[in-house]
Write an enzyme that holds these catalytic residues in place. Structure first.
Site, PDB file in Angstrom:
ATOM      1  N   ASP A  64      43.672  24.337  38.262  1.00  0.00           N
ATOM      2  CA  ASP A  64      42.320  24.115  38.790  1.00  0.00           C
ATOM      3  C   ASP A  64      41.754  22.754  38.344  1.00  0.00           C
ATOM      4  O   ASP A  64      41.796  22.417  37.158  1.00  0.00           O
ATOM      5  CB  ASP A  64      41.373  25.206  38.288  1.00  0.00           C
ATOM      6  CG  ASP A  64      41.756  26.578  38.809  1.00  0.00           C
ATOM      7  OD1 ASP A  64      42.860  26.737  39.354  1.00  0.00           O
ATOM      8  OD2 ASP A  64      40.941  27.505  38.654  1.00  0.00           O
ATOM      9  N   ASP A  88      46.318  33.942  45.549  1.00  0.00           N
ATOM     10  CA  ASP A  88      46.456  33.483  44.165  1.00  0.00           C
ATOM     11  C   ASP A  88      47.663  34.127  43.480  1.00  0.00           C
ATOM     12  O   ASP A  88      48.330  34.992  44.066  1.00  0.00           O
ATOM     13  CB  ASP A  88      45.151  33.831  43.415  1.00  0.00           C
ATOM     14  CG  ASP A  88      44.700  32.703  42.500  1.00  0.00           C
ATOM     15  OD1 ASP A  88      45.567  31.952  42.031  1.00  0.00           O
ATOM     16  OD2 ASP A  88      43.486  32.586  42.246  1.00  0.00           O
TER      17      ASP A  88
HETATM   18  C1  GLA Z   1      42.334  30.742  40.141  1.00  0.00           C
HETATM   19  C2  GLA Z   1      42.411  29.733  41.283  1.00  0.00           C
HETATM   20  C3  GLA Z   1      41.016  29.204  41.567  1.00  0.00           C
HETATM   21  C4  GLA Z   1      40.079  30.345  41.925  1.00  0.00           C
HETATM   22  C5  GLA Z   1      40.069  31.381  40.791  1.00  0.00           C
HETATM   23  C6  GLA Z   1      39.313  32.640  41.173  1.00  0.00           C
HETATM   24  O1  GLA Z   1      41.979  30.133  38.941  1.00  0.00           O
HETATM   25  O2  GLA Z   1      43.275  28.689  40.944  1.00  0.00           O
HETATM   26  O3  GLA Z   1      41.047  28.251  42.611  1.00  0.00           O
HETATM   27  O4  GLA Z   1      40.511  30.934  43.118  1.00  0.00           O
HETATM   28  O5  GLA Z   1      41.403  31.776  40.443  1.00  0.00           O
HETATM   29  O6  GLA Z   1      39.323  33.603  40.163  1.00  0.00           O
END
Ligand code: GLA
Length: 431
Positions: free
Chosen positions: A234, A170
């Site tokens: 997301d 990430d």
């Molecule tokens: C980010 C990523 C998600 C998930 C969260 C976890 O938002 O884009 O897919 O992995 O972190 O905290």
């Protein structure tokens, strides 16, 4: 050269002996899933087709535990998802206990993962599945757990020693938004650092870049060792939600970003429009209001047309029949996993009606017809609209009805419900 041929030979011998030893013990050798695991030293390509699996984030969020991951691995097998090609079981954020202040080693939460990650990886592998984990290129993960910045080599070695097959990486707590010329040097540098560290372990570990898209990772993802890169923020459990600051987006919003990036995808490197929300029904971690059955079908259809990685997020231990029908449709999965490795692209758009085309192996092509409108509509698209040779005759197969269907020659004409997508495989007939 001779050295690498020798390495391939030694590994083949090793695999041969393993298979035969387990057969002698009366066990069935594991059926090969999606693609065989190859040692990194052979230089063979990872992720020849888009990776498929289950990831904990959408459904479980912070509630990850050894118990739930084991039950999920069991369900991957008992539901048939493994046989349909879903190979990876991936723990997302919040597996952490901390980073040891003396050794600098990461360790899992001892209460939720009492047997440790190596034992859990062994369990997942014993089911013929692969195991994935999550970290971050900054000081902390998005869930404020310890990140890998400055610990890349140590963490990569640790992950490899646990038997990790996939790392989602990430980009929270990285502060390069104002980098000069917007050429995103920091992101490229940090992802390369981990990409190199993973390669140096000698274990084939898929590297999933999760930078969400603003730094155009499709331009550099492969160069830093990635096999997939997120193209969007997301996606939550909603149909159409444009992005505001720090908010997730809907299925359609993510689709619209990815739909223009087909030339960057191919064997070994895939655009990732984020995970599947199919089957969540607003019960998971991410919420968003939920989608209806048609919309879940459409996400699966369009993700497969886009040759997207397919990561399930719902609780697969208790899937209802509709969710099973969507996730276990081997015809639509076959489009995603087609060996030609082409991402589909939009060929037609009029009055909220769209058509996508995905070239397939064996002189075939997949066509998806899609209604963005919130009311039912009739779509009529000629072969010319679909960029198909009007003189060619095709056999037409409906991948949701699992049956051959008839359409008048040279034209597609059908009724689509609101947000519905229908997908067909066209095979050219001998002239
Ligand atoms: C980010 C990523 C998600 C998930 C969260 C976890 O938002 O884009 O897919 O992995 O972190 O905290």
């Amino acid at each position: 050269m001779i050295k690498s041929i020798w390495k391939v030979f030694v590994w083949s011998l090793y695999v041969f002996v393993l298979v035969h030893v387990s057969a002698c013990k009366g066990k069935q050798p594991e059926k090969i899933i999606t693609e065989p695991i190859v040692p990194a030293s052979t230089g063979q390509m990872l992720a020849k087709t888009p990776p498929m699996g289950w990831n904990s984030w959408n459904g479980l969020g912070e509630k990850v535990s050894e118990k739930l991951i084991k039950e999920t691995a069991d369900a991957m097998v008992s539901t048939g998802l493994k046989d349909a090609g879903f190979a990876y079981v991936i723990i997302d954020d919040f597996w952490h206990g901390g980073r040891d202040s003396v050794t600098g080693q990461l360790f899992p939460d001892p209460k939720r993962f009492p047997s440790g990650m190596k034992a859990l990886a062994d369990y997942v592998h014993s089911k013929g599945l692969r195991f994935g984990i999550y970290s971050d290129a900054g000081t902390k993960t998005c869930g404020h757990q310890p990140g890998s910045l400055g610990h890349e080599e140590k963490d990569a070695k640790l992950f490899a020693s646990w038997g990790i097959d996939y790392l989602k990486y990430d980009y929270c707590y990285c502060t390069d938004y104002d980098s000069e010329n917007n050429d995103y040097k920091m992101a490229i540098e940090r992802y390369k650092k981990m990409g190199d560290a993973l390669k140096a372990t000698g274990r084939p570990i898929i590297f999933s870049i999760c930078e969400w898209g603003p730094r155009s990772p499709w331009l550099w993802g492969k160069d830093v060792g990635g096999q997939l890169w997120r193209t969007s923020y997301d996606v939550n459990d909603s149909w159409d939600k444009p992005r505001n600051d720090n908010s997730p987006i809907g299925i359609q919003t993510s689709l619209d970003v990815d739909a223009n990036l087909e030339r960057f995808a191919g064997p070994g490197g895939w655009n990732d429009p984020d995970m599947l929300v199919v089957g969540l029904k607003n019960n998971g971690n991410i919420k968003g209001g939920g989608c209806n059955e048609i919309e879940y079908h459409t996400q699966m259809s369009m993700w497969c047309m886009l040759a997207a990685p397919l990561m399930i997020g719902c609780d697969i231990r208790g899937m209802d029949e509709t969710t099973k029908t969507i996730l276990l449709n081997k015809d639509i999965i076959g489009i995603d996993q087609d060996s030609l490795g082409k991402q589909g692209f939009r060929v037609f758009r009029k009055d909220g009606l769209e058509a996508f085309k995905k070239p397939l192996s064996g002189n075939r092509v997949a066509i998806a017809l899609f209604n963005r409108n919130s009311t039912p509509k009739k779509i009529t698209a000629t072969y010319k609209d679909l960029e198909l040779d009007p003189k060619t005759k095709f056999k037409i197969y409906d991948v949701w009805k699992h049956a051959a269907v008839n359409q008048a020659e040279g034209i597609f004409s059908l009724e689509l419900n609101a947000h519905e997508c229908q997908v067909f495989i066209l095979s050219a007939m001998e002239k």
